[in-house]
Enzyme design. Sequence first.
Site, PDB file in Angstrom:
ATOM      1  N   PHE A  66       0.810  -1.224   0.000  1.00  0.00           N
ATOM      2  CA  PHE A  66       0.000   0.000   0.000  1.00  0.00           C
ATOM      3  C   PHE A  66       0.839   1.269   0.000  1.00  0.00           C
ATOM      4  O   PHE A  66       0.361   2.318  -0.437  1.00  0.00           O
ATOM      5  CB  PHE A  66      -1.002   0.002   1.164  1.00  0.00           C
ATOM      6  CG  PHE A  66      -0.429  -0.416   2.484  1.00  0.00           C
ATOM      7  CD1 PHE A  66       0.325   0.455   3.250  1.00  0.00           C
ATOM      8  CD2 PHE A  66      -0.654  -1.700   2.957  1.00  0.00           C
ATOM      9  CE1 PHE A  66       0.844   0.062   4.466  1.00  0.00           C
ATOM     10  CE2 PHE A  66      -0.142  -2.107   4.182  1.00  0.00           C
ATOM     11  CZ  PHE A  66       0.609  -1.223   4.939  1.00  0.00           C
ATOM     12  N   CYS A  69       1.252   2.975  -3.488  1.00  0.00           N
ATOM     13  CA  CYS A  69       0.103   3.570  -4.193  1.00  0.00           C
ATOM     14  C   CYS A  69      -0.724   4.519  -3.334  1.00  0.00           C
ATOM     15  O   CYS A  69      -1.639   5.169  -3.844  1.00  0.00           O
ATOM     16  CB  CYS A  69      -0.787   2.465  -4.769  1.00  0.00           C
ATOM     17  SG  CYS A  69      -1.395   1.280  -3.563  1.00  0.00           S
ATOM     18  N   HIS A  70      -0.431   4.643  -2.063  1.00  0.00           N
ATOM     19  CA  HIS A  70      -1.240   5.482  -1.164  1.00  0.00           C
ATOM     20  C   HIS A  70      -0.301   6.278  -0.277  1.00  0.00           C
ATOM     21  O   HIS A  70       0.034   5.819   0.815  1.00  0.00           O
ATOM     22  CB  HIS A  70      -2.162   4.600  -0.325  1.00  0.00           C
ATOM     23  CG  HIS A  70      -3.171   5.357   0.477  1.00  0.00           C
ATOM     24  ND1 HIS A  70      -2.915   5.834   1.739  1.00  0.00           N
ATOM     25  CD2 HIS A  70      -4.440   5.697   0.208  1.00  0.00           C
ATOM     26  CE1 HIS A  70      -3.992   6.425   2.225  1.00  0.00           C
ATOM     27  NE2 HIS A  70      -4.935   6.353   1.303  1.00  0.00           N
ATOM     28  N   PHE A  71       0.151   7.350  -0.607  1.00  0.00           N
ATOM     29  CA  PHE A  71       0.012   8.119  -1.842  1.00  0.00           C
ATOM     30  C   PHE A  71       1.375   8.204  -2.499  1.00  0.00           C
ATOM     31  O   PHE A  71       2.381   8.213  -1.802  1.00  0.00           O
ATOM     32  CB  PHE A  71      -0.494   9.530  -1.531  1.00  0.00           C
ATOM     33  CG  PHE A  71      -1.853   9.556  -0.898  1.00  0.00           C
ATOM     34  CD1 PHE A  71      -2.996   9.483  -1.671  1.00  0.00           C
ATOM     35  CD2 PHE A  71      -1.987   9.642   0.482  1.00  0.00           C
ATOM     36  CE1 PHE A  71      -4.260   9.526  -1.084  1.00  0.00           C
ATOM     37  CE2 PHE A  71      -3.240   9.682   1.065  1.00  0.00           C
ATOM     38  CZ  PHE A  71      -4.383   9.625   0.290  1.00  0.00           C
ATOM     39  N   VAL A  76       1.524   6.457   3.091  1.00  0.00           N
ATOM     40  CA  VAL A  76       0.866   6.267   4.380  1.00  0.00           C
ATOM     41  C   VAL A  76      -0.057   5.052   4.261  1.00  0.00           C
ATOM     42  O   VAL A  76      -0.664   4.825   3.209  1.00  0.00           O
ATOM     43  CB  VAL A  76       0.089   7.544   4.803  1.00  0.00           C
ATOM     44  CG1 VAL A  76      -0.980   7.909   3.798  1.00  0.00           C
ATOM     45  CG2 VAL A  76      -0.492   7.411   6.188  1.00  0.00           C
TER      46      VAL A  76
END
EC number: 4.2.1.59
Length: 171
Positions: A66, A69-71, A76
């Site tokens: 994650f 892709c976040h962010f 985070v």
Amino acid sequence: MTKQHAFTREDLLRCSRGELFGPGNAQLPAPNMLMVDRIVHISEVGGKYGKGELVAELDINPDLWFFACHFEGDPVMPGCLGLDAMWQLVGFYLGWQGNPGRGRALGSGEVKFFGQVLPTAKKVTYNIHIKRTINRSLILGIADGTVSVDGREIYSAESLRVGLFTSTDSF
């Protein structure tokens, strides 16, 4: 038979394959959605309400899926993954108690986010306090939970609700 009170990553992976509580019963999601590396304590007594508790952990490293892709440029852990982990653990508790059926998150009361999990963190700890279990036509677990990162509480959720269903045809 004595119940197991701690579970390793391999135990949790067995649960994700339906091998821990038996076919058709509570399962954890498989990686990447499995948000727990180990359950360090599970009990039918104790916790804030004296009705059961779980303590589980997730090891954090910058390569977790994650963060990419976040962010982008501002990595985070999505707060919803911490919330989902708490639902996962309430469902696990119901299966651990020997209840039949497949778990489904049914909602929660108030959820608060007041911190974040960054790639520099080391460990997330989940604390689940069972408020009530109902074992009628629907098996329902209700719990409060918190998420901490490196010892600092960052999320809380009240009245997390998970049900176990022997059939999800009408769900």
